[in-house]
Design an enzyme around this catalytic site. Sequence first.
Site, PDB file in Angstrom:
ATOM      1  N   GLY A  41      -0.110  14.514 -24.661  1.00 45.42           N
ATOM      2  CA  GLY A  41       0.377  13.513 -23.405  1.00 45.42           C
ATOM      3  C   GLY A  41       1.692  12.506 -23.699  1.00 45.42           C
ATOM      4  CG  HIS A 133       2.859  -1.582   0.467  1.00 44.04           C
ATOM      5  ND1 HIS A 133       2.638  -1.263   1.521  1.00 44.04           N
ATOM      6  CD2 HIS A 133       2.170  -2.722   0.177  1.00 44.04           C
ATOM      7  CE1 HIS A 133       1.414  -2.152   2.038  1.00 44.04           C
ATOM      8  NE2 HIS A 133       1.217  -2.835   1.122  1.00 44.04           N
ATOM      9  CE  LYS A 195      -4.194  -0.763   7.128  1.00 45.48           C
ATOM     10  NZ  LYS A 195      -3.398   0.089   6.546  1.00 45.48           N
ATOM     11  CB  THR A 227      -7.396   8.117   2.439  1.00 45.99           C
ATOM     12  OG1 THR A 227      -7.209   7.135   3.295  1.00 45.99           O
ATOM     13  CG2 THR A 227      -7.528   7.313   0.912  1.00 45.99           C
ATOM     14  N   GLY A 229      -6.525   7.124   6.269  1.00 44.15           N
ATOM     15  CA  GLY A 229      -7.530   6.382   7.064  1.00 44.15           C
ATOM     16  C   GLY A 229      -6.825   5.440   8.020  1.00 44.15           C
TER      17      GLY A 229
HETATM   18  C1  R5P Z   1      -1.128  -0.424   4.093  1.00 42.89           C
HETATM   19  O1  R5P Z   1      -1.225  -1.625   4.015  1.00 42.89           O
HETATM   20  C2  R5P Z   1      -0.008   0.435   4.189  1.00 42.89           C
HETATM   21  O2  R5P Z   1       1.081   0.085   4.679  1.00 42.89           O
HETATM   22  C3  R5P Z   1      -0.621   1.740   4.694  1.00 42.89           C
HETATM   23  O3  R5P Z   1      -0.893   1.728   5.845  1.00 42.89           O
HETATM   24  C4  R5P Z   1      -1.894   2.534   3.773  1.00 42.89           C
HETATM   25  O4  R5P Z   1      -1.720   2.100   2.333  1.00 42.89           O
HETATM   26  C5  R5P Z   1      -1.953   3.698   4.051  1.00 42.89           C
HETATM   27  O5  R5P Z   1      -3.358   4.094   3.237  1.00 42.89           O
HETATM   28  P1  R5P Z   1      -4.328   5.098   3.816  1.00 42.89           P
HETATM   29  O6  R5P Z   1      -3.461   6.463   4.354  1.00 42.89           O
HETATM   30  O7  R5P Z   1      -5.402   5.316   2.635  1.00 42.89           O
HETATM   31  O8  R5P Z   1      -5.069   4.483   5.067  1.00 42.89           O
END
Ligand code: R5P
Length: 316
Positions: A41, A133, A195, A227, A229
């Site tokens: 690795g 982010h 959210k 994910t 989600g």
């Molecule tokens: C969250 O704060 C980010 O901006 C994205 O909305 C999030 O990380 C997306 O993650 P997932 O696709 O798992 O909901």
Amino acid sequence: MISQNDIAVIIGSASQELGQKICQNLGIDPCKSEVIVFSEGNTFVRVLESVRGRDCYVVQAVSYPVDRNFMELLFWIDALKLASANQVTAVIPFFSYAKGDKKDEPRVSIRARVCMDALEIAGADRILTMDLHSPQIQGFFRKPVDHLNARGVLASYFQNVDLKDWVVASADVGYGKNAFKFGQELGVPVVIGNKIRKDHSENAQVWNIVGEVAGKNVLIVDDIIFTGGSLISMAQAAREQGAKDIYAAVTHGVLTPGAQAKLDKSLIKEIIVTDTVEYRFETPGPKIKTASVAPLFAEAIRHIHTYESVSELFPN
Ligand code: R5P
């Protein structure tokens, strides 16, 4: 005009396709190099041509496998500095650890700061990146950071669409400011979801939406899909409140295992992502469309090299 003698673009393992496209846009060949991952690795990198006195750009996303790709980036920077490169820019199309930007729970690491410290110690003179982010982590790096955004590239996908009955949506307030800029770019109103994530389980839920979506087509915008989600839950909330067709435009399409199947079954008709992330856990389904950010990165490299403004290249 960029000359191969002045600059060298090293393409790391995580960004092979994007790196090639950036070189094509610049009209140069990539710098010859090799990477070996030994059976235990351990990663070995070597630059196979002279970079003495050249400005070097290492294109390497910090994406899956995140830690290995990050270590490889550090080794490239070190190898280039030791080979007497004039300057080394870490071109990081996607930086996974941007999420670790604060100590918001007891006894946790501020991982983005640790990574920035490591990049600086390895010898990076500059970072060129996209849609972090947490944009504030630029401050963890004490040298220049050029922070591009993909809004123009993603918005251009909708340039021939009649957007009269559309709204731009963010699943949460965190991305609200970007959503407003997206809305301005497309000339449509913006709505925001509330959210909630209760823990680190990656389960996101949108309970309500502030703004009118009934009878509207909805374009959900975000920085990352892990994910899926967040997008799926926002789409469900929008449909419950009477939305018509639902689309998504997201910079970094990470799509962790299982995301693809969930998105295939979701209410979202089409999802535009960029090519900042190459590793695919699963083959993307027909709903996923990709817009390339290679021309933007290539132009940014050209502007950095010729001491021209980078911010004029994209909507701020
Ligand atoms: C969250 O704060 C980010 O901006 C994205 O909305 C999030 O990380 C997306 O993650 P997932 O696709 O798992 O909901």
